[in-house]
Design an enzyme around this catalytic site. Structure first.
Site, PDB file in Angstrom:
ATOM      1  N   SER A   1      12.415   0.396  94.555  1.00 50.69           N
ATOM      2  CA  SER A   1      13.342   1.486  94.542  1.00 50.69           C
ATOM      3  C   SER A   1      13.761   1.913  95.985  1.00 50.69           C
ATOM      4  CB  SER A   1      12.926   2.758  93.763  1.00 50.69           C
ATOM      5  OG  SER A   1      13.577   3.871  93.783  1.00 50.69           O
TER       6      SER A   1
ATOM      7  N   TYR B   1       7.180   9.454  91.247  1.00 51.23           N
ATOM      8  CA  TYR B   1       7.961   8.220  91.271  1.00 51.23           C
ATOM      9  C   TYR B   1       8.193   7.624  92.697  1.00 51.23           C
ATOM     10  CZ  TYR B   1      12.023   5.169  90.188  1.00 51.23           C
ATOM     11  OH  TYR B   1      12.863   3.969  89.959  1.00 51.23           O
TER      12      TYR B   1
END
Ligand code: NAP
Length: 251
Positions: A143, A156
């Protein structure tokens, strides 16, 4: 020697491929010639049909990847269905959003377990067969939060930063055994995962203002990078995190 992006004769396993980025990758791998096993908890009906339309074989493996409990069975079923696993794409992932000061242990553990712990142990299980056969490709979906901290997503950011680290750790140990391990860091891609952000008018405008390409990415934008990292064309690429982000990190 011609450079080959072909996956003819290869067998791939993609996690979380019923929708979004995983679906686009699974279909692109099939279009490039691979047979594909899909591992996930939701029925990937559409993806199975899209792979069948390419003429390649598709196998569905039902598995909840929020723990490592099904990891051995997933590899066994993929090998039973396709004969081997040459390519593993660790795509399944979740996100939990909350203010830092009240972020819960449950939201921490859920994201770390699915996005990082299962990714490592599934890779370990797949890598054993790859090493035995003398080659393989592991592609992890990282990500932008592998590089940045984000807002209201501490677990996350931690998990995806961990994906960057473990990609390099696995690459170092497996390189001499013919297995390449890389990651793709998608930018802002239009999927279920980002529906809340797209629906927030202010955040959506702020995000679009910063993307040099001027648009959200489509899941298909990630698929080309995945085919490259799964193919012989990338045999000398390992331990790399490839941003596919419309230029976001260049700003
Ligand atoms: P998505 O549409 O929500 O897809 C996530 C996939 O993961 C779904 O197939 C989901 O299955 C599966 N999954 C989640 N938890 C699972 C579990 N416990 N067991 C099995 N499968 C599980 O989101 P996406 O955007 O395509 O995300 C794919 C990957 O890209 C994720 O790792 C995400 O973090 C990453 N990513 C996305 C973006 C973006 O902008 N969209 C950016 C950077 C990174 P269910 O349908 O059953 O939930």
């Amino acid at each position: 020697m011609a450079i080959s992006f072909s996956l003819e004769g290869k067998a791939a396993l993609v996690t979380g491929a019923n929708t979004g980025i995983g679906q686009a990758i699974a279909v692109a791998l099939a279009e490039a010639g691979a047979d594909v096993a899909l591992a996930g908890r939701s029925e990937p009906t559409e993806t199975l049909a899209l792979i069948a339309a390419t003429g390649r074989k598709a196998v569905n493996i039902k598995a909840d990847l929020s723990s490592i409990e099904p990891v051995g069975r997933v590899i066994d079923e993929a090998v039973a269905g396709l004969g081997k696993v040459d390519i593993l794409v660790n795509n399944a992932g979740i996100i939990r959003r909350d203010d830092l000061l009240q972020f819960s242990e449950e939201d921490w553990d859920a994201v770390m377990d699915t996005n990082l712990k299962t990714l490592f142990f599934l890779s370990q299980a797949a890598a054993k067969g790859m090493v035995e056969r003398g080659g393989g490709k592991i592609v992890n979906i990282a990500s932008l939060l592998t590089f940045q901290g984000g807002i209201r997503v501490p677990s996350y950011a931690a998990a995806k930063s961990g994906v960057g680290g473990v990609t390099k750790a696995m690459a170092n140990e497996l390189a001499a055994k013919g297995v390449q391990v890389n990651a793709i860091a998608p930018g802002y891609i239009s999927t279920n995962n980002t529906a809340a952000l797209q629906g927030d008018e202010t955040r959506n405008r702020q995000i679009l203002e910063r993307i040099p390409t001027g648009r959200w990415g489509d899941p298909k934008d990630i698929a080309g990078a995945a085919v490259f990292l799964a193919s012989p064309a990338s045999d000398y690429v390992t331990g790399h995190v490839l941003a596919v982000d419309g230029g976001w990190l260049a700003r």
